[in-house]
Design a protein around this motif. Structure first.
Motif, PDB file in Angstrom:
ATOM      1  N   LEU A   1       0.851  -1.192   0.000  1.00  0.00           N
ATOM      2  CA  LEU A   1       0.000   0.000   0.000  1.00  0.00           C
ATOM      3  C   LEU A   1       0.887   1.242   0.000  1.00  0.00           C
ATOM      4  O   LEU A   1       2.083   1.169   0.273  1.00  0.00           O
ATOM      5  CB  LEU A   1      -0.900  -0.009   1.245  1.00  0.00           C
ATOM      6  CG  LEU A   1      -1.807  -1.243   1.385  1.00  0.00           C
ATOM      7  CD1 LEU A   1      -2.550  -1.208   2.719  1.00  0.00           C
ATOM      8  CD2 LEU A   1      -2.802  -1.325   0.232  1.00  0.00           C
TER       9      LEU A   1
ATOM     10  N   GLU B   1     -12.484   4.841  12.574  1.00  0.00           N
ATOM     11  CA  GLU B   1     -12.238   3.785  11.579  1.00  0.00           C
ATOM     12  C   GLU B   1     -10.803   3.271  11.611  1.00  0.00           C
ATOM     13  O   GLU B   1     -10.393   2.514  10.739  1.00  0.00           O
ATOM     14  CB  GLU B   1     -12.565   4.326  10.176  1.00  0.00           C
ATOM     15  CG  GLU B   1     -14.015   4.750  10.062  1.00  0.00           C
ATOM     16  CD  GLU B   1     -14.389   5.239   8.658  1.00  0.00           C
ATOM     17  OE1 GLU B   1     -13.542   5.139   7.744  1.00  0.00           O
ATOM     18  OE2 GLU B   1     -15.527   5.716   8.506  1.00  0.00           O
TER      19      GLU B   1
ATOM     20  N   LYS C   1     -11.485  10.337   2.194  1.00  0.00           N
ATOM     21  CA  LYS C   1     -12.263   9.121   2.399  1.00  0.00           C
ATOM     22  C   LYS C   1     -12.297   8.242   1.145  1.00  0.00           C
ATOM     23  O   LYS C   1     -12.002   7.057   1.209  1.00  0.00           O
ATOM     24  CB  LYS C   1     -13.678   9.503   2.826  1.00  0.00           C
ATOM     25  CG  LYS C   1     -14.532   8.321   3.211  1.00  0.00           C
ATOM     26  CD  LYS C   1     -15.719   8.733   4.045  1.00  0.00           C
ATOM     27  CE  LYS C   1     -16.449   7.482   4.552  1.00  0.00           C
ATOM     28  NZ  LYS C   1     -17.462   7.811   5.538  1.00  0.00           N
ATOM     29  N   ASP C   2     -12.654   8.845   0.043  1.00  0.00           N
ATOM     30  CA  ASP C   2     -12.838   8.040  -1.168  1.00  0.00           C
ATOM     31  C   ASP C   2     -11.587   7.943  -2.029  1.00  0.00           C
ATOM     32  O   ASP C   2     -11.453   7.049  -2.848  1.00  0.00           O
ATOM     33  CB  ASP C   2     -13.978   8.644  -2.002  1.00  0.00           C
ATOM     34  CG  ASP C   2     -15.255   8.737  -1.182  1.00  0.00           C
ATOM     35  OD1 ASP C   2     -15.573   7.734  -0.505  1.00  0.00           O
ATOM     36  OD2 ASP C   2     -15.890   9.801  -1.186  1.00  0.00           O
ATOM     37  N   GLU C   3     -10.673   8.863  -1.796  1.00  0.00           N
ATOM     38  CA  GLU C   3      -9.538   8.986  -2.712  1.00  0.00           C
ATOM     39  C   GLU C   3      -8.367   8.058  -2.358  1.00  0.00           C
ATOM     40  O   GLU C   3      -7.490   7.851  -3.173  1.00  0.00           O
ATOM     41  CB  GLU C   3      -9.015  10.439  -2.708  1.00  0.00           C
ATOM     42  CG  GLU C   3     -10.039  11.460  -3.184  1.00  0.00           C
ATOM     43  CD  GLU C   3     -10.131  11.530  -4.708  1.00  0.00           C
ATOM     44  OE1 GLU C   3      -9.329  10.846  -5.365  1.00  0.00           O
ATOM     45  OE2 GLU C   3     -11.012  12.239  -5.212  1.00  0.00           O
ATOM     46  N   CYS C   4      -8.346   7.581  -1.147  1.00  0.00           N
ATOM     47  CA  CYS C   4      -7.123   6.907  -0.681  1.00  0.00           C
ATOM     48  C   CYS C   4      -7.379   5.486  -0.204  1.00  0.00           C
ATOM     49  O   CYS C   4      -6.963   5.098   0.889  1.00  0.00           O
ATOM     50  CB  CYS C   4      -6.487   7.728   0.425  1.00  0.00           C
ATOM     51  SG  CYS C   4      -5.973   9.348  -0.135  1.00  0.00           S
ATOM     52  N   LYS C   5      -8.057   4.703  -1.004  1.00  0.00           N
ATOM     53  CA  LYS C   5      -8.407   3.349  -0.563  1.00  0.00           C
ATOM     54  C   LYS C   5      -7.186   2.428  -0.470  1.00  0.00           C
ATOM     55  O   LYS C   5      -7.176   1.507   0.317  1.00  0.00           O
ATOM     56  CB  LYS C   5      -9.443   2.755  -1.530  1.00  0.00           C
ATOM     57  CG  LYS C   5     -10.739   3.596  -1.513  1.00  0.00           C
ATOM     58  CD  LYS C   5     -11.980   2.750  -1.675  1.00  0.00           C
ATOM     59  CE  LYS C   5     -13.211   3.510  -1.187  1.00  0.00           C
ATOM     60  NZ  LYS C   5     -14.163   3.869  -2.210  1.00  0.00           N
ATOM     61  N   GLU C   6      -6.190   2.687  -1.287  1.00  0.00           N
ATOM     62  CA  GLU C   6      -5.003   1.813  -1.294  1.00  0.00           C
ATOM     63  C   GLU C   6      -3.849   2.452  -0.512  1.00  0.00           C
ATOM     64  O   GLU C   6      -2.687   2.279  -0.860  1.00  0.00           O
ATOM     65  CB  GLU C   6      -4.566   1.525  -2.737  1.00  0.00           C
ATOM     66  CG  GLU C   6      -5.617   0.787  -3.573  1.00  0.00           C
ATOM     67  CD  GLU C   6      -5.952  -0.580  -2.990  1.00  0.00           C
ATOM     68  OE1 GLU C   6      -5.019  -1.321  -2.648  1.00  0.00           O
ATOM     69  OE2 GLU C   6      -7.159  -0.884  -2.857  1.00  0.00           O
ATOM     70  N   THR C   7      -4.209   3.218   0.502  1.00  0.00           N
ATOM     71  CA  THR C   7      -3.197   3.993   1.224  1.00  0.00           C
ATOM     72  C   THR C   7      -3.362   3.832   2.732  1.00  0.00           C
ATOM     73  O   THR C   7      -4.480   3.829   3.238  1.00  0.00           O
ATOM     74  CB  THR C   7      -3.337   5.498   0.869  1.00  0.00           C
ATOM     75  OG1 THR C   7      -3.303   5.632  -0.547  1.00  0.00           O
ATOM     76  CG2 THR C   7      -2.239   6.324   1.509  1.00  0.00           C
TER      77      THR C   7
ATOM     78  N   GLY D   1      -6.639   2.534   7.217  1.00  0.00           N
ATOM     79  CA  GLY D   1      -6.249   1.887   5.960  1.00  0.00           C
ATOM     80  C   GLY D   1      -6.536   0.392   6.012  1.00  0.00           C
ATOM     81  O   GLY D   1      -6.828  -0.165   7.075  1.00  0.00           O
ATOM     82  N   LYS D   2      -6.416  -0.228   4.864  1.00  0.00           N
ATOM     83  CA  LYS D   2      -6.683  -1.669   4.715  1.00  0.00           C
ATOM     84  C   LYS D   2      -5.905  -2.506   5.720  1.00  0.00           C
ATOM     85  O   LYS D   2      -4.678  -2.443   5.751  1.00  0.00           O
ATOM     86  CB  LYS D   2      -6.252  -2.119   3.329  1.00  0.00           C
ATOM     87  CG  LYS D   2      -7.370  -2.211   2.340  1.00  0.00           C
ATOM     88  CD  LYS D   2      -6.881  -2.947   1.085  1.00  0.00           C
ATOM     89  CE  LYS D   2      -7.887  -2.748  -0.036  1.00  0.00           C
ATOM     90  NZ  LYS D   2      -7.376  -3.210  -1.322  1.00  0.00           N
TER      91      LYS D   2
END
Lengths: 408, 408
Positions: free
Chosen positions: A4, A42, A329-335, A363-364
């Motif tokens: 990531l 979160e 929120k929506d821009e950084c899903k892989e971060t 993050g993930k």
């Protein structure tokens, strides 16, 4: 597991102490925080001592620590980072100084520590004293904002352990540089010679002759402070395998990032002041993540309100940050995103303090604790516990699936 | 921001483990605690490892750590601190020993390790062997309580790495001091020579001749243990800019405080025992804060009940402390107060343990968490998290607005 990207958001000086004006709350506790609280809710939270428990950090030493470089090992003074911030290509072993153009009389007594708040002509003045060589030491000089500048020595056997030539006062003589250790004798003598030579050049310089003609004070002398040596360290590409950049309006922070091998993104409207366009900076960070593995985003404004002792100003500034972070929120899903600070700047102190800073990481794959609020007290109960600034990069690298196994 | 004063309250050995006698609670959990809980309610809480996680501290090493001196660096043995506690002016580089006056027969076999529990005459005996010089080493000797005393060597190239001459048993020969490292050869030979010479002096001393006439055992030999070297360190004035003093009935704690440059306040009724006048000690600490920047208040009693395995005694003692601390509320508005311990002394262990100790800090500007009770478990959820003893002084200095900035 995919690697990531990493975004480190440093809300400069956001940590605080309870303030009577805010009903014994901190600005963070008092502010309306939708997006900041989302990080807490979160993600995983904790408190962080940027350098060590109770240690009162500078912005420079704290950023070094957060980037994984122990300031006790790599920091001797601010000069090298200021120079790098002005795009001077400093190299390991260089000794650099922060400088002022000042006005002195014929006896070298300080008349004005800011040379009449000089605004123009410093580029020409700097050029005239840049590029000398004295006793085998190559000398670089570059102007900064207004009366400021940086001086860099390049050569063998240099040492940052010399006294300031800046007397830090007016109406007194400028000081001779003295070596604080035997190893600094050459540096001190080259510095004194540079100052003598540059005075002759500056005093007769066209820019200054013109200034005097119109009744302005000449910028006819250089004084130095904040001597430091550029450390011999691996950059972040070598250490972490990361291509990194920073988004900041502050030359000093750019300088620190450059010194560890990062780039610096230029953002229109990112002033490093309280009027900065925060949304533009956040968007720039998001853009940078498309081409870089690691982005450091510094938002300076909370620190400024802390230094000014302006509690409500700091609250409003936090609410502006809160709003600006909404787009992440929506821009950084892989971060992996860390939301934290370089130090606390309590309004009741009016300066940096050694209080720990809040931190939340999302993050993930991040473990999610039950902290709901991003403030100094709530996050202390989080899943991270109390960590140190030097822990942050290893922690983020691991969450981003980029850490190396130690052992088998 | 104004500088605040600092009061460190060390409830010696107050930390504990759950005890069946107390319905599986710790003495702190079981006791009625109005004022102790006020510290928790109005301040920031946490747990603290005096030296390190699971490390079982002595009172000496723990106090050094809490004062910011790493015992791993400065502590080689208890001798120097006992000597300083007896007002011997020990200096960096001195090697000091704890001693007993003992009784030996003509073959130097130990007859009585306490010389018939000698109560008087030790001052004269000590005088007779004080002030020798052997091989360039100046030798100081001073009597302590009953059969105890301290021996100090002053000279070049001394080392604390010598074995005890105390055989720690009766009916056996006293031991020759042996060097545990080559650097200790001189120290060991001077020590053996001192013991031989002092035996001759003591054996023929008037005090001992009189004792024998009335059937008492002579104090005719000195044995040594706990060799340690006085560390070369900066004192607290140099390190922290603090004028400090301590309030304690325990000579060892006074000695530690003196060794780091603090004074020691004498308090009528402060015995260091379970019968100590706690209110008098707290009042003495409050008075001392008028003239000192930093006061360390040690309350020894909880440790004694812990060593005795007396759970209900420890509960009552805690309730006495709770009452005595009541006066602090109004008296110390301009003071950062830390309430903590040097180590845990669990009643089920009957000795010090490596369990962390509770800590609560109150004062102007301190972040207030939501911990309501001052006990081992409640405070662990506080805003301080888990800190180390060595963190305490930096933390308190910063909260008292006395820390120096590292960087810019």
């Amino acid at each position: 597991m995919d690697k990531l990207k990493i975004l480190m958001i440093i809300c400069d000086g956001i940590g605080d102490r309870p303030t009577a004006e805010l009903k014994n709350r901190t600005p963070l506790q008092y502010a309306k925080r939708d997006n900041l609280d989302r990080f807490a809710r979160e993600g995983i939270c904790g408190i962080m001592d940027p350098i060590g428990v109770g240690i009162r950090p500078g912005s420079d030493t704290a950023h070094l620590s957060l980037l994984g470089y122990d300031p006790n090992e790599v920091y001797t003074g601010r000069g090298p980072f200021e120079a790098a911030g002005l795009n001077v290509d400093v190299r390991p072993g260089d000794v650099a100084f922060r400088c002022n153009f000042i006005t002195v009389d014929e006896k070298l007594k300080v008349v004005d520590r800011r040379a009449g708040r000089i605004k123009s002509g410093t580029h020409e003045l700097a050029k005239s004293i840049d590029g000398m060589e004295i006793d085998g030491v190559k000398i670089l000089f570059k102007e900064g904002v207004e009366h400021r500048g940086v001086l860099v020595f390049r050569g063998k056997a240099l040492s940052p352990y010399v006294t300031d030539t800046d007397p830090h006062a007016e109406g007194v003589m400028i000081k001779k540089a003295k070596a604080l250790a035997e190893a600094a004798n050459i540096t001190a003598s080259v510095l004194n010679e540079f100052i003598a030579r540059s005075y002759k050049i500056l005093n007769d310089h066209e820019v200054n002759i013109k200034r005097m003609k119109v009744g302005k004070k000449p910028a006819n002398m250089i004084v130095t402070r904040g001597a430091g040596i550029v450390p011999h360290t691996k950059n972040i590409k070598e250490r972490y395998g990361l291509r990194g950049t920073c988004v900041t309006g502050i030359p000093l922070i750019k300088g620190i990032c450059r010194t560890v091998g990062m780039d610096a993104v230029e953002v229109d409207g990112a002033t490093g002041g309280v009027d900065t366009d925060m949304t533009a900076k956040v968007k720039a960070a998001v853009r940078a993540l498309k081409t870089y593995d690691f982005v450091l985003l510094n938002i300076k404004a909370p620190d400024i309100y802390g230094h000014d002792g302006d509690a409500f100003g700091k609250v409003k500034c936090i609410e502006k940050i809160d709003k600006a972070l909404g787009i992440l929120k929506d821009e950084c899903k892989e971060t992996i995103i860390a939301l934290t600070a370089d130090h606390s700047t309590p309004v009741i102190v009016g300066d940096h303090s050694g209080d720990p800073v809040p931190i939340a990481i999302i993050g993930k794959g991040v473990r999610i604790d039950d902290v709901k609020n991003f403030d100094e007290i709530s996050v202390a109960k989080g899943g991270l516990g109390r960590i140190k600034g030097l822990d942050l990069m290893p922690l983020l690298l691991d969450l981003a699936n980029r850490s190396k196994k130690f052992g088998a």
